[in-house]
Design an enzyme around this catalytic site. Structure first.
Site, PDB file in Angstrom:
ATOM      1  N   ASP A   9       0.846  -1.341  -0.038  1.00 32.21           N
ATOM      2  CA  ASP A   9      -0.125  -0.042   0.045  1.00 32.21           C
ATOM      3  C   ASP A   9       1.048   1.311   0.134  1.00 32.21           C
ATOM      4  O   ASP A   9       2.084   1.170   0.353  1.00 32.21           O
ATOM      5  CB  ASP A   9      -0.851  -0.025   1.232  1.00 32.21           C
ATOM      6  CG  ASP A   9      -2.130   0.748   1.226  1.00 32.21           C
ATOM      7  OD1 ASP A   9      -1.968   1.967   0.854  1.00 32.21           O
ATOM      8  OD2 ASP A   9      -3.268   0.220   1.326  1.00 32.21           O
ATOM      9  N   ASP A  63       3.206   1.534  -4.742  1.00 36.96           N
ATOM     10  CA  ASP A  63       2.429   2.320  -5.390  1.00 36.96           C
ATOM     11  C   ASP A  63       2.171   1.425  -6.769  1.00 36.96           C
ATOM     12  O   ASP A  63       2.957   1.313  -7.471  1.00 36.96           O
ATOM     13  CB  ASP A  63       3.118   3.642  -5.872  1.00 36.96           C
ATOM     14  CG  ASP A  63       2.175   4.507  -6.585  1.00 36.96           C
ATOM     15  OD1 ASP A  63       1.334   4.069  -7.246  1.00 36.96           O
ATOM     16  OD2 ASP A  63       2.880   5.571  -7.022  1.00 36.96           O
ATOM     17  N   ASN A  97      -6.122  -5.551  -5.301  1.00 40.00           N
ATOM     18  CA  ASN A  97      -7.261  -4.918  -4.657  1.00 40.00           C
ATOM     19  C   ASN A  97      -7.085  -3.304  -4.688  1.00 40.00           C
ATOM     20  O   ASN A  97      -8.065  -2.554  -4.731  1.00 40.00           O
ATOM     21  CB  ASN A  97      -7.412  -5.433  -3.418  1.00 40.00           C
ATOM     22  CG  ASN A  97      -8.182  -4.561  -2.447  1.00 40.00           C
ATOM     23  OD1 ASN A  97      -9.711  -4.564  -2.759  1.00 40.00           O
ATOM     24  ND2 ASN A  97      -7.661  -3.709  -1.481  1.00 40.00           N
ATOM     25  N   TYR A 110     -14.312   5.361 -13.118  1.00 40.28           N
ATOM     26  CA  TYR A 110     -14.344   4.138 -12.323  1.00 40.28           C
ATOM     27  C   TYR A 110     -15.069   2.818 -12.738  1.00 40.28           C
ATOM     28  O   TYR A 110     -14.509   1.704 -12.675  1.00 40.28           O
ATOM     29  CB  TYR A 110     -14.720   4.700 -10.972  1.00 40.28           C
ATOM     30  CG  TYR A 110     -14.831   3.584  -9.702  1.00 40.28           C
ATOM     31  CD1 TYR A 110     -13.721   3.616  -8.872  1.00 40.28           C
ATOM     32  CD2 TYR A 110     -15.855   2.449  -9.687  1.00 40.28           C
ATOM     33  CE1 TYR A 110     -13.666   2.361  -7.889  1.00 40.28           C
ATOM     34  CE2 TYR A 110     -15.679   1.629  -8.735  1.00 40.28           C
ATOM     35  CZ  TYR A 110     -14.657   1.455  -7.774  1.00 40.28           C
ATOM     36  OH  TYR A 110     -14.570   0.576  -6.710  1.00 40.28           O
TER      37      TYR A 110
END
Length: 277
Positions: A36, A61, A84, A150
């Site tokens: 993360d 990243d 994810n 999105y």
């Protein structure tokens, strides 16, 4: 303990769905490599799992290919990959977005998944196979659930899942997707730039709205998604499942509101009322 002896890589692991899934894998025996950009959240995740000692964090990243490669290398041969990491991305309608925001959204939500699969596949093949799970969204299947960029990226993830499952079957690698519905995480408030007490108040309001947005009358929880991901990743439970997806949406996609909400009459109800029936 379905994942004893397995190594699982989880991106976007510092909060929300990624965090819940990393903890789920660890509880079931996996060694988890968590990636993360949120180093503070990553440290908190490791501290929470300290008793188990099964989670290691690495700043990642996923829009940087080198970071994806490094995260997978840290796993020393992953058995499971959960793609994810994500955020709300470019907001606005198609006639309002700009190219920079569009490209950034695709890089985070779609390109990163493709590169995760690309670089995990040879490592898994060398181990005799593996399981990959991608986070898509209910927004991949309908309009109105999320912004255009999105939703389009998540639709791409859904189709990529099928293509990758076909490509990697020869290497004994299963690829599936999970499609969350209205799950209460910080993704909504982060997209709006909310922090602190305002963020907490907004999350409480989101939970209230979510509870009434689908037939299952409670907010969706990150743990609901983690359970589905664990199922898809399990060779024991889902060894004959690939190239498909699981909707975890509390029934939001079953039909229009009047089909499940007695207080929201549909057209036929209105016609009956007009006819005095």
């Amino acid at each position: 303990m379905r994942f004893t002896g397995k190594t699982a890589v989880v991106t976007g692991a510092a909060s929300g769905i990624g965090r819940a899934t990393a903890l789920r894998f660890a509880r079931e025996g996996a060694q988890v490599i968590a990636g993360d950009i949120d180093e503070t959240g990553g440290a908190a995740l490791v501290a929470e799992a300290e008793a188990q000692g099964r989670i290691r964090f690495q700043r990642t990243d996923v829009t940087a290919e080198a970071d994806i490669v490094a995260l997978l290398a840290a796993a020393d041969g992953p058995d499971i990959l959960f793609n994810n990491a994500g955020a709300g991305g470019q907001r606005g309608r198609i006639d309002e977005i700009d190219a920079v925001g569009w490209d950034a959204t695709m890089a985070l939500l779609l390109r990163s998944v493709a590169l995760g699969i690309r670089h995990a596949a040879p490592l898994m093949a060398a181990r005799g196979g593996g399981a990959i799970v991608n986070t898509a969204s209910i927004a991949a299947t309908m309009s109105g659930a999320a912004p255009t960029a999105y939703s389009t990226a998540k639709a791409g993830v859904l189709h990529l899942t099928k293509m990758a499952a076909a490509d990697l079957a020869r290497s004994n690698i299963r690829v599936n997707a999970v499609l969350p519905g209205f799950i209460v995480t910080n993704i909504f408030t982060a997209t709006l730039g909310l922090t602190g007490a305002v963020r907490d108040q907004a999350n409480a309001a989101i939970a209230t709205v979510a509870a009434g947005s689908q037939p299952v009358r409670r907010p969706g929880r990150p743990e609901d998604i983690a359970a589905a991901v664990a199922f898809l990743a399990s060779e024991e439970d889902a060894g004959f499942v690939t190239g498909t997806h699981i909707l975890v949406d509390g029934g939001m996609s079953v039909g229009p509101r009047h089909s499940w909400d007695a207080d929201s009459p549909g057209l036929f109800d209105a016609l009956e009322a007009m006819a005095g029936k």
